[in-house]
Write an enzyme that holds these catalytic residues in place. Sequence first.
Site, PDB file in Angstrom:
ATOM      1  CE  LYS A  50      -3.340  -1.163  -0.670  1.00 46.49           C
ATOM      2  NZ  LYS A  50      -3.565  -1.852  -1.980  1.00 46.49           N
ATOM      3  CB  THR A  53       3.180  -1.511  -5.401  1.00 47.84           C
ATOM      4  OG1 THR A  53       3.157  -1.500  -3.989  1.00 47.84           O
ATOM      5  CG2 THR A  53       4.184  -2.501  -5.934  1.00 47.84           C
ATOM      6  CD1 TRP A  55       1.663   6.617  -9.933  1.00 42.44           C
ATOM      7  CD2 TRP A  55       1.655   7.345  -7.799  1.00 42.44           C
ATOM      8  NE1 TRP A  55       1.682   7.981  -9.961  1.00 42.44           N
ATOM      9  CE2 TRP A  55       1.678   8.452  -8.664  1.00 42.44           C
ATOM     10  CE3 TRP A  55       1.635   7.557  -6.427  1.00 42.44           C
ATOM     11  CZ2 TRP A  55       1.698   9.764  -8.184  1.00 42.44           C
ATOM     12  CZ3 TRP A  55       1.647   8.851  -5.950  1.00 42.44           C
ATOM     13  CH2 TRP A  55       1.683   9.945  -6.816  1.00 42.44           C
ATOM     14  CG  HIS A 105       5.015  -6.426  -0.927  1.00 43.78           C
ATOM     15  ND1 HIS A 105       5.030  -5.123  -1.365  1.00 43.78           N
ATOM     16  CD2 HIS A 105       3.743  -6.886  -1.160  1.00 43.78           C
ATOM     17  CE1 HIS A 105       3.832  -4.820  -1.850  1.00 43.78           C
ATOM     18  NE2 HIS A 105       3.045  -5.855  -1.742  1.00 43.78           N
ATOM     19  CB  SER A 135      -4.009   2.412   1.865  1.00 39.58           C
ATOM     20  OG  SER A 135      -4.084   1.872   0.587  1.00 39.58           O
ATOM     21  CG  PHE A 226      -5.779   8.775  -8.281  1.00 34.26           C
ATOM     22  CD1 PHE A 226      -5.315   7.739  -7.482  1.00 34.26           C
ATOM     23  CD2 PHE A 226      -7.155   8.974  -8.349  1.00 34.26           C
ATOM     24  CE1 PHE A 226      -6.191   6.914  -6.778  1.00 34.26           C
ATOM     25  CE2 PHE A 226      -8.030   8.165  -7.656  1.00 34.26           C
ATOM     26  CZ  PHE A 226      -7.547   7.140  -6.866  1.00 34.26           C
ATOM     27  CG  MET A 229      -2.193   5.349 -13.469  1.00 34.00           C
ATOM     28  SD  MET A 229      -1.024   5.160 -12.102  1.00 34.00           S
ATOM     29  CE  MET A 229      -1.393   3.527 -11.485  1.00 34.00           C
ATOM     30  CE  LYS A 253     -11.441   8.681   0.831  1.00 39.30           C
ATOM     31  NZ  LYS A 253     -11.604   9.313   2.143  1.00 39.30           N
ATOM     32  N   GLY A 254      -5.877   7.909  -3.258  1.00 37.13           N
ATOM     33  CA  GLY A 254      -4.619   8.434  -3.781  1.00 37.13           C
ATOM     34  C   GLY A 254      -4.220   9.773  -3.185  1.00 37.13           C
TER      35      GLY A 254
END
Length: 292
Positions: A50, A53, A55, A105, A135, A226, A229, A253-254
Amino acid sequence: MDSLDPLSPYLFRYKRRNFLVKDKLRPADLDALQHFETRPTDIFLVTYPKSGTVWMQQILVQIMGAADSDWTEDATNRKRVPWLEERLVDNPSRGRPDPRIFGSHLPPNMLPLGVKDKQIKVVYVWRNPKDILVSFYHFAQSWVLLEIPSSFEDFFQQFLDGNVYMGSWFDHIQDYHKERDQLNIHFVQYENMLKDLRGEVVKLCAFLGKDLTDEAIDHVVETSTFKSMKTNPKANYKDLVETDRYKKETMRKGKAGDWKNVFTVAQNERFDNVFEEKMSNLPLSCIWEIKE
Ligand code: A3P
């Protein structure tokens, strides 16, 4: 030898990290990843869950596509940036032509040994942990492999205790920061991308050794907002929603500061105390909020 330690019906702990019982990955597979054959041209995108990634996948795919026309391909970012530790170690998407990009991760001590030995480029995206927690709470209600939290308070405590998928955020960033001189690593702060995406893309291109024109950089930025995408099925993991693996959209939400709408005053104090205790030695400053 480290042993498998079941934490819950959903998570097992291995080498101080928590992995998914419902996933097929087991300790032997994780150990085998250390010997995964890396190539000098590989790029590793590493994050705690969260942190941005998806993005960064989009940004890297756009940069690589602009720098090398052979890299252009009609496929989702998920296929183009395969997950290192997802499913079985013989995942065919790993045999992709150079230059390959992998998402992970994993903490530094569990990455393929070649990442350090060959000084492979690592892009580490990090984000303020209060927004990560919120998130993650939403994501736990979305991804079928995770346990649905019984309440926000329960999840809040699990996050602080490191009893969530991938374990403690505090350990993750501390481990990477400690290894920064041994790895060929570029730290990118999620909130800095929110503030100045172009500036961060330019720095990233310099790290990757990609000399893009101003127009190409503009294009990377435009396609990585955002808004852009959210409507791009190659970037937004819609296929996972359509196949019921995610119950909600990942492009939620970003923003920076959403935690303020969710944390109680008491929770915030508790968080700050733990943060102070675990992070006071780290010379990185979180950006807790960006006012619009
Ligand atoms: P929120 O849940 O706070 O909205 P990851 O990809 O590591 O799972 O991180 C997911 C988070 O990154 C989500 O945060 C998601 O909305 C955010 N995100 C994805 N793309 C983004 C973009 N282009 N700009 C800002 N945030 C983005």
